[in-house]
Write an enzyme that holds these catalytic residues in place. Sequence first.
Site, PDB file in Angstrom:
ATOM      1  N   LYS A  33       0.848  -1.200   0.000  1.00  0.00           N
ATOM      2  CA  LYS A  33       0.000   0.000   0.000  1.00  0.00           C
ATOM      3  C   LYS A  33       0.874   1.238   0.000  1.00  0.00           C
ATOM      4  CE  LYS A  33      -2.397   1.810   3.684  1.00  0.00           C
ATOM      5  NZ  LYS A  33      -2.342   3.286   3.728  1.00  0.00           N
ATOM      6  N   ASP A  60      -3.466   4.331  -2.060  1.00  0.00           N
ATOM      7  CA  ASP A  60      -4.441   4.803  -1.060  1.00  0.00           C
ATOM      8  C   ASP A  60      -4.446   6.329  -1.033  1.00  0.00           C
ATOM      9  OD1 ASP A  60      -6.037   5.066   1.202  1.00  0.00           O
ATOM     10  OD2 ASP A  60      -4.457   4.485   2.598  1.00  0.00           O
ATOM     11  N   LYS A  62      -7.496   8.162  -1.456  1.00  0.00           N
ATOM     12  CA  LYS A  62      -8.804   8.598  -0.909  1.00  0.00           C
ATOM     13  C   LYS A  62      -9.352   9.834  -1.615  1.00  0.00           C
ATOM     14  CE  LYS A  62      -7.865   6.864   3.782  1.00  0.00           C
ATOM     15  NZ  LYS A  62      -6.416   6.590   3.790  1.00  0.00           N
ATOM     16  N   HIS A  64     -11.681  12.645  -3.224  1.00  0.00           N
ATOM     17  CA  HIS A  64     -12.989  13.223  -2.864  1.00  0.00           C
ATOM     18  C   HIS A  64     -13.043  14.608  -3.499  1.00  0.00           C
ATOM     19  CE1 HIS A  64     -16.021  14.215   0.623  1.00  0.00           C
ATOM     20  NE2 HIS A  64     -16.507  14.446  -0.583  1.00  0.00           N
ATOM     21  N   ASP A  65     -13.729  14.701  -4.650  1.00  0.00           N
ATOM     22  CA  ASP A  65     -13.807  15.980  -5.359  1.00  0.00           C
ATOM     23  C   ASP A  65     -15.034  15.928  -6.268  1.00  0.00           C
ATOM     24  OD1 ASP A  65     -13.122  18.476  -6.653  1.00  0.00           O
ATOM     25  OD2 ASP A  65     -11.018  18.078  -6.194  1.00  0.00           O
ATOM     26  N   ILE A  66     -15.217  16.889  -7.146  1.00  0.00           N
ATOM     27  CA  ILE A  66     -16.375  16.838  -8.045  1.00  0.00           C
ATOM     28  C   ILE A  66     -16.176  15.674  -9.024  1.00  0.00           C
ATOM     29  CG2 ILE A  66     -16.941  19.283  -7.813  1.00  0.00           C
ATOM     30  CD1 ILE A  66     -15.658  19.721 -10.582  1.00  0.00           C
ATOM     31  N   PRO A  67     -17.290  15.078  -9.483  1.00  0.00           N
ATOM     32  CA  PRO A  67     -17.177  13.865 -10.302  1.00  0.00           C
ATOM     33  C   PRO A  67     -16.220  13.989 -11.480  1.00  0.00           C
ATOM     34  CG  PRO A  67     -19.450  14.198  -9.667  1.00  0.00           C
ATOM     35  CD  PRO A  67     -18.698  15.409  -9.187  1.00  0.00           C
ATOM     36  N   THR A  69     -13.551  15.884 -11.947  1.00  0.00           N
ATOM     37  CA  THR A  69     -12.149  15.902 -11.518  1.00  0.00           C
ATOM     38  C   THR A  69     -11.707  14.505 -11.080  1.00  0.00           C
ATOM     39  OG1 THR A  69     -12.373  18.191 -10.828  1.00  0.00           O
ATOM     40  CG2 THR A  69     -10.546  16.971  -9.863  1.00  0.00           C
ATOM     41  N   THR A 120     -11.762   5.609  10.557  1.00  0.00           N
ATOM     42  CA  THR A 120     -11.805   5.046  11.920  1.00  0.00           C
ATOM     43  C   THR A 120     -11.374   6.084  12.958  1.00  0.00           C
ATOM     44  OG1 THR A 120      -9.660   4.065  11.432  1.00  0.00           O
ATOM     45  CG2 THR A 120     -11.544   2.597  11.388  1.00  0.00           C
ATOM     46  N   ARG A 182      -3.093  -6.328  14.557  1.00  0.00           N
ATOM     47  CA  ARG A 182      -1.951  -6.519  15.464  1.00  0.00           C
ATOM     48  C   ARG A 182      -1.837  -7.995  15.842  1.00  0.00           C
ATOM     49  NH1 ARG A 182      -1.074  -2.407  13.647  1.00  0.00           N
ATOM     50  NH2 ARG A 182      -0.495  -0.436  14.583  1.00  0.00           N
ATOM     51  N   ARG A 212       3.006  -1.092  10.847  1.00  0.00           N
ATOM     52  CA  ARG A 212       4.101  -1.210  11.817  1.00  0.00           C
ATOM     53  C   ARG A 212       4.397  -2.620  12.324  1.00  0.00           C
ATOM     54  NH1 ARG A 212       1.632   3.737  14.903  1.00  0.00           N
ATOM     55  NH2 ARG A 212      -0.126   2.801  13.791  1.00  0.00           N
TER      56      ARG A 212
END
Length: 233
Positions: A33, A60, A62, A64-67, A69, A120, A182, A212
């Site tokens: 990732k 990764d 993520k 989040h903008d106008i469709p 773009t 989360t 973990r 980690r």
Amino acid sequence: MRDVIIACDFSSAEEVLAFLDKFSGCERKPFVKIGMELFYGAGPSIVREIKKRGHKIFLDLKLHDIPNTVKKTMKVLSGLDVDMTNVHAAGTIEMMKAALEGLQKPDGTRPLLIAVTQLTSTSEERMQKELLINAGIAETIGHYAANAKEAGLDGVVCSPLEASIVKEACGKEFIAVTPGIRFADAAADDQVRITTPARAREIGSDFIVVGRPITASEDPVAAYNRCVKEFIG
Ligand code: C5P
């Protein structure tokens, strides 16, 4: 389909490549990732380099903008030949559909597209007070996952403890990608809602994202192999 994804949260190309060098003799090439820190710091060339070494990549970012773009950006990311990428479900069904269109390659294939429901790090209290979402967090996660499914996405990122909510709302074929992993005998670090690789498998995770416990281990290859053994068998 089940796989272990190593969260390569390093800030430079040198660091991540030195880390991956440790796996050069391994039969199984880890799924990797790449997050915002490494991508914005090292640029798209790091994706090409890791891909050239034979690793699958979850990018990764993520979005989040106008469709429009998001669609055009996804076209660029699809050209990097990544295997999985993601958007925020909060961008609406229209935005998620646009992301899917952008990812589609001329040969009809595309990377897996996963939605973030609620991070989360967002508590129910903050979600209700600051974002004015009146529903409970579990209901919100189930609803956002259903929106992602309606848009045609492949699954969502969620805490392993939320995987059952997602599978209930969207069916067992809908992919649950779960960080917060973990080993039973290790420290939780800053993660709160955690589980072990073996338990994540029982709950129904399809991909676990592990940072980690592998990257900070004295023997990352042994830690990775332990994850694989517990999660895949
Ligand atoms: O080191 P650790 O195993 O906690 O790393 C988990 C990885 O998964 C990190 O890259 C973190 O940003 C990511 N992640 C998370 N929780 C989410 C979404 C992503 O821990 N809800």
